[in-house]
Enzyme design. Sequence first.
Site, PDB file in Angstrom:
ATOM      1  N   GLY A   1      11.477   5.753  -8.943  1.00 12.67           N
ATOM      2  CA  GLY A   1      11.759   7.174  -9.086  1.00 12.67           C
ATOM      3  C   GLY A   1      11.041   8.063  -8.106  1.00 12.67           C
TER       4      GLY A   1
ATOM      5  N   PHE B   1       5.388   7.311 -15.660  1.00 14.03           N
ATOM      6  CA  PHE B   1       4.936   6.469 -14.548  1.00 14.03           C
ATOM      7  C   PHE B   1       3.413   6.473 -14.513  1.00 14.03           C
ATOM      8  CE2 PHE B   1       6.645   4.338 -10.736  1.00 14.03           C
ATOM      9  CZ  PHE B   1       7.904   4.038 -11.210  1.00 14.03           C
TER      10      PHE B   1
ATOM     11  N   GLN C   1      -2.718   0.201  -0.766  1.00 19.19           N
ATOM     12  CA  GLN C   1      -2.429   0.052  -2.188  1.00 19.19           C
ATOM     13  C   GLN C   1      -1.891  -1.339  -2.519  1.00 19.19           C
ATOM     14  OE1 GLN C   1       0.900   2.408  -4.322  1.00 19.19           O
ATOM     15  NE2 GLN C   1      -1.042   3.032  -5.211  1.00 19.19           N
TER      16      GLN C   1
ATOM     17  N   HIS D   1       0.168  -3.192  -5.427  1.00 19.18           N
ATOM     18  CA  HIS D   1       1.012  -2.900  -6.594  1.00 19.18           C
ATOM     19  C   HIS D   1       0.820  -4.011  -7.611  1.00 19.18           C
ATOM     20  CE1 HIS D   1       4.476  -2.080  -9.081  1.00 19.18           C
ATOM     21  NE2 HIS D   1       4.722  -0.980  -8.405  1.00 19.18           N
TER      22      HIS D   1
ATOM     23  N   LEU E   1       9.245  -6.474  -5.201  1.00 17.48           N
ATOM     24  CA  LEU E   1       8.700  -5.576  -6.217  1.00 17.48           C
ATOM     25  C   LEU E   1       9.455  -5.647  -7.540  1.00 17.48           C
ATOM     26  CD1 LEU E   1       6.636  -3.168  -6.605  1.00 17.48           C
ATOM     27  CD2 LEU E   1       8.637  -1.711  -6.364  1.00 17.48           C
TER      28      LEU E   1
ATOM     29  N   GLU F   1       7.364  -0.300 -11.283  1.00 16.14           N
ATOM     30  CA  GLU F   1       6.495   0.216 -12.335  1.00 16.14           C
ATOM     31  C   GLU F   1       7.341   0.814 -13.465  1.00 16.14           C
ATOM     32  OE1 GLU F   1       3.206   2.220 -10.580  1.00 16.14           O
ATOM     33  OE2 GLU F   1       3.120   3.680 -12.185  1.00 16.14           O
TER      34      GLU F   1
ATOM     35  N   ARG G   1      -2.249   2.313 -10.237  1.00 20.19           N
ATOM     36  CA  ARG G   1      -2.059   0.966  -9.691  1.00 20.19           C
ATOM     37  C   ARG G   1      -3.359   0.273  -9.321  1.00 20.19           C
ATOM     38  NH1 ARG G   1       3.270   2.642  -6.195  1.00 20.19           N
ATOM     39  NH2 ARG G   1       4.604   2.692  -8.029  1.00 20.19           N
TER      40      ARG G   1
ATOM     41  N   HIS H   1       1.288  -2.961  -1.062  1.00 13.23           N
ATOM     42  CA  HIS H   1       2.463  -2.144  -1.375  1.00 13.23           C
ATOM     43  C   HIS H   1       2.552  -0.794  -0.670  1.00 13.23           C
ATOM     44  CE1 HIS H   1       5.827  -0.592  -3.650  1.00 13.23           C
ATOM     45  NE2 HIS H   1       5.119   0.441  -4.036  1.00 13.23           N
ATOM     46  N   TYR H   2       1.452  -0.244  -0.222  1.00 22.11           N
ATOM     47  CA  TYR H   2       1.586   1.105   0.360  1.00 22.11           C
ATOM     48  C   TYR H   2       0.379   1.376   1.229  1.00 22.11           C
ATOM     49  CZ  TYR H   2       2.425   6.112   0.775  1.00 22.11           C
ATOM     50  OH  TYR H   2       2.682   7.363   1.276  1.00 22.11           O
TER      51      TYR H   2
ATOM     52  N   ARG I   1      -2.383   6.138  -4.130  1.00 21.30           N
ATOM     53  CA  ARG I   1      -1.198   6.955  -4.397  1.00 21.30           C
ATOM     54  C   ARG I   1      -0.658   6.690  -5.792  1.00 21.30           C
ATOM     55  NH1 ARG I   1       4.370   5.875  -4.255  1.00 21.30           N
ATOM     56  NH2 ARG I   1       4.133   3.827  -3.302  1.00 21.30           N
TER      57      ARG I   1
HETATM   58  C1  LIG Z   1      10.105  -2.281  -3.007  1.00 23.08           C
HETATM   59  C2  LIG Z   1       9.582  -0.896  -2.919  1.00 23.08           C
HETATM   60  C3  LIG Z   1       9.804  -0.007  -3.953  1.00 23.08           C
HETATM   61  C4  LIG Z   1       9.323   1.288  -3.876  1.00 23.08           C
HETATM   62  N1  LIG Z   1       9.575   2.141  -4.904  1.00 23.08           N
HETATM   63  C5  LIG Z   1       9.170   3.430  -4.811  1.00 23.08           C
HETATM   64  C6  LIG Z   1       9.506   4.366  -5.826  1.00 23.08           C
HETATM   65  O1  LIG Z   1      10.172   4.055  -6.802  1.00 23.08           O
HETATM   66  N2  LIG Z   1       9.062   5.633  -5.689  1.00 23.08           N
HETATM   67  C7  LIG Z   1       8.328   6.045  -4.617  1.00 23.08           C
HETATM   68  O2  LIG Z   1       7.972   7.211  -4.535  1.00 23.08           O
HETATM   69  N3  LIG Z   1       8.012   5.164  -3.622  1.00 23.08           N
HETATM   70  C8  LIG Z   1       8.434   3.885  -3.686  1.00 23.08           C
HETATM   71  N4  LIG Z   1       8.119   3.006  -2.675  1.00 23.08           N
HETATM   72  C9  LIG Z   1       7.457   3.507  -1.459  1.00 23.08           C
HETATM   73  C10 LIG Z   1       8.476   4.245  -0.598  1.00 23.08           C
HETATM   74  O3  LIG Z   1       9.734   3.665  -0.758  1.00 23.08           O
HETATM   75  C11 LIG Z   1       8.127   4.221   0.882  1.00 23.08           C
HETATM   76  O4  LIG Z   1       6.789   4.606   1.068  1.00 23.08           O
HETATM   77  C12 LIG Z   1       9.015   5.198   1.652  1.00 23.08           C
HETATM   78  O5  LIG Z   1      10.368   4.977   1.340  1.00 23.08           O
HETATM   79  C13 LIG Z   1       8.797   5.092   3.157  1.00 23.08           C
HETATM   80  O6  LIG Z   1       9.786   5.864   3.806  1.00 23.08           O
HETATM   81  P1  LIG Z   1       9.676   6.222   5.345  1.00 23.08           P
HETATM   82  O7  LIG Z   1      10.824   7.129   5.627  1.00 23.08           O
HETATM   83  O8  LIG Z   1       8.324   6.718   5.648  1.00 23.08           O
HETATM   84  O9  LIG Z   1       9.844   4.846   6.115  1.00 23.08           O
HETATM   85  P2  LIG Z   1      10.895   3.634   5.992  1.00 23.08           P
HETATM   86  O10 LIG Z   1      11.906   3.827   4.942  1.00 23.08           O
HETATM   87  O11 LIG Z   1      10.065   2.402   5.948  1.00 23.08           O
HETATM   88  O12 LIG Z   1      11.659   3.708   7.376  1.00 23.08           O
HETATM   89  C14 LIG Z   1      11.036   3.435   8.615  1.00 23.08           C
HETATM   90  C15 LIG Z   1      12.041   3.673   9.713  1.00 23.08           C
HETATM   91  O13 LIG Z   1      11.388   3.571  10.982  1.00 23.08           O
HETATM   92  C16 LIG Z   1      12.157   2.788  11.858  1.00 23.08           C
HETATM   93  N5  LIG Z   1      11.252   2.180  12.842  1.00 23.08           N
HETATM   94  C17 LIG Z   1      10.080   1.553  12.600  1.00 23.08           C
HETATM   95  N6  LIG Z   1       9.542   1.131  13.763  1.00 23.08           N
HETATM   96  C18 LIG Z   1      10.383   1.504  14.747  1.00 23.08           C
HETATM   97  C19 LIG Z   1      10.394   1.337  16.165  1.00 23.08           C
HETATM   98  N7  LIG Z   1       9.427   0.667  16.815  1.00 23.08           N
HETATM   99  N8  LIG Z   1      11.439   1.846  16.861  1.00 23.08           N
HETATM  100  C20 LIG Z   1      12.463   2.489  16.230  1.00 23.08           C
HETATM  101  N9  LIG Z   1      12.496   2.649  14.904  1.00 23.08           N
HETATM  102  C21 LIG Z   1      11.469   2.173  14.171  1.00 23.08           C
HETATM  103  C22 LIG Z   1      12.865   1.798  10.958  1.00 23.08           C
HETATM  104  O14 LIG Z   1      14.032   1.295  11.582  1.00 23.08           O
HETATM  105  C23 LIG Z   1      13.199   2.679   9.747  1.00 23.08           C
HETATM  106  O15 LIG Z   1      14.396   3.378   9.971  1.00 23.08           O
HETATM  107  C24 LIG Z   1       8.594   1.703  -2.738  1.00 23.08           C
HETATM  108  C25 LIG Z   1       8.376   0.809  -1.699  1.00 23.08           C
HETATM  109  C26 LIG Z   1       8.857  -0.480  -1.802  1.00 23.08           C
HETATM  110  C27 LIG Z   1       8.578  -1.431  -0.677  1.00 23.08           C
END
Ligand SMILES: Cc1cc2nc3c(=O)[nH]c(=O)nc-3n(C[C@H](O)[C@H](O)[C@H](O)COP(=O)(O)OP(=O)(O)OC[C@H]3O[C@@H](n4cnc5c(N)ncnc54)[C@H](O)[C@@H]3O)c2cc1C
Length: 565
Positions: A52, A117, A231, A233, A243, A246, A277, A345-346, A380
């Site tokens: 969420g 949560f 972090q 998880h 995962l 939670e 966590r 996880h984070y 977090r």
């Molecule tokens: C399984 C799982 C479940 C989770 N559940 C939750 C939840 O329920 N609630 C919550 O708040 N958080 C949750 N989290 C944490 C959260 O999802 C992430 O912290 C967050 O989505 C990260 O988003 P972001 O946009 O920063 O990066 P990401 O979504 O990781 O995207 C990174 C982007 O960067 C690009 N990129 C990376 N390196 C390069 C490069 N060298 N050149 C070009 N492009 C590049 C990739 O292609 C991608 O498009 C979860 C995480 C996981 C792993």
Amino acid sequence: MEKYSHDIIIVGAGLAGLRAAVAAAEVDSKLDIAVLSKQHPLRSHSVCAQGGTAAVMREKDSYDLHAYDTVKGADFLADQDVAEFFVRQVPKEIVLTEHWGCPWSRNADGRIDQRPFGGHTFPRACFAADMTGFLEMHAIYGKVTSYKNIRFYDEWFATSLIVEDKTAVGLTAIEMKTGEMQAFRAKSIIMATGGHERIYEFTTFSHSTTGDGMAMAYRAGAPLEDMEFVQFHPTGLVPPGVLITEGARGEGGYLLNANGERFMKKYAPEKMELAPRDVISRAEQTEMLEGRGLQGPYGSYIALDLRHLGEEKINERLPLIRDVAIKLGGVDPVKEPIPIRPAAHYSMGGIKANVKTETSIAGLYAAGECSCISVHGANRLGCNSTADCLVFGTVAGEEATKHASSSSLHEVPQQMLAAEENRIHEIISRNGNERVPAIRDEMRQIMDEKVWIYRNGLQLETALKEIRQLKSRFRNVKIEDKGKPFNTGLLETLQLDFMLDLAEVTIACALPRTESRGAHSRTDYPKRDDQNWLKHTLAYCTRDGPRLEYMPVTITKWPPVARTY
Ligand SMILES: Cc1cc2nc3c(=O)[nH]c(=O)nc-3n(C[C@H](O)[C@H](O)[C@H](O)COP(=O)(O)OP(=O)(O)OC[C@H]3O[C@@H](n4cnc5c(N)ncnc54)[C@H](O)[C@@H]3O)c2cc1C
């Protein structure tokens, strides 16, 4: 439009990057915006978010309560002005994403439903079943593709930032299809490249989460902040580490040790399975270390029991979890407990940025998990990351637009592109006797063994030495594929190069922090030490490894108190 020149380039197409693109396009429909990503946007890790997005949506909840939960969850290392700003912005993001098509789950009276949560004192996790990130991403991607002034560079791999006179003027990237490198020019650049959890072996994160943007910004001179705080998880599925949200505990799931005890009563009698966590991961690790873990073919584990929730509720609220447990864990949670243990996880740390997402390099912004704006401090709370991506993605898009409208494009000196091409060519041409998978496995083993939930000075020192040895062995890696199109061997090598830097920074920051705070637990310094360590760590890149500085934490309303749950 001149090829490879844009007003704004966003690196990363996860939740933060896509949200930034929409925000920028909304401010100025004439702006020329590019989104560059090494994978298709809908394969970004954000689609994996399950549980969420935390937002204040009910009268009985309040911004102060959400901000305080966040600050306490952060073990008082969050900057409180940022946390206060953050919580006020999330609710409108929930409404916007709903307007763009995110099918938030509803309660009986038709309002967006919210589930409890960990560490939140009010049930404030808005959710779309257990596929929240997937559905948020699809809604925002649909919105992004409706703008004519946003251009996508999918499957382009950014390799370096180009900085002149402390100003970001462009970047270099490899088009994966052709293997050709190009220099991009931009007035503003937003880093939204996600976390670096793949420096660990047992992690919930996708294989692509290798911290590239953090490492690029670090090498270009921007400091990384609070990198010692990783972090863990509490519920990574055994064996793959995938995962189990939670939300499973939010819906009422129990954690059991080998004696069938709900052991959380010893560690967090009030919050039990919904403590933050770091608290639960430490409890699980302690249970396993003291011999009360269950034993299976993949070692010690803990049981996550959902059976009492019943099949109907599991199917309605946790359909993905049931599917994942059956397919990847070999157990049906309707009939048996799920085997789990803590998984990396984070990343609370990242590129140092202020509340406007500005980094120390002019024209360079950072949002999402690659950044450290310092909402999450030392730990977090669940559901605060997707919220952070939406809020600070928006801020980054707006701020980058302002900057772009008052600055001009710089020439990217030809020799900079040539130097980067030479660097990559040199890596491909190496004929040494080391292999990328072997070094990567060793790095992850070191991180899992010595830089895990419980740490101590001796282990951290050894780990730092070992990672530095790997860095020097890395200079002898040989890539078998010398070709250009889709040279995944080269990309894996570049990712490992980034990860080795980040592993080194993580340990170098953890070693001097002689206290236990949030996710950083030192067995040799088990107490929090506000006198000496209520401060942020900053790591700067030098030829001899990271140079550390420290920076005060901003306290507005809530002086640190003992953290009990
Ligand atoms: C399984 C799982 C479940 C989770 N559940 C939750 C939840 O329920 N609630 C919550 O708040 N958080 C949750 N989290 C944490 C959260 O999802 C992430 O912290 C967050 O989505 C990260 O988003 P972001 O946009 O920063 O990066 P990401 O979504 O990781 O995207 C990174 C982007 O960067 C690009 N990129 C990376 N390196 C390069 C490069 N060298 N050149 C070009 N492009 C590049 C990739 O292609 C991608 O498009 C979860 C995480 C996981 C792993």
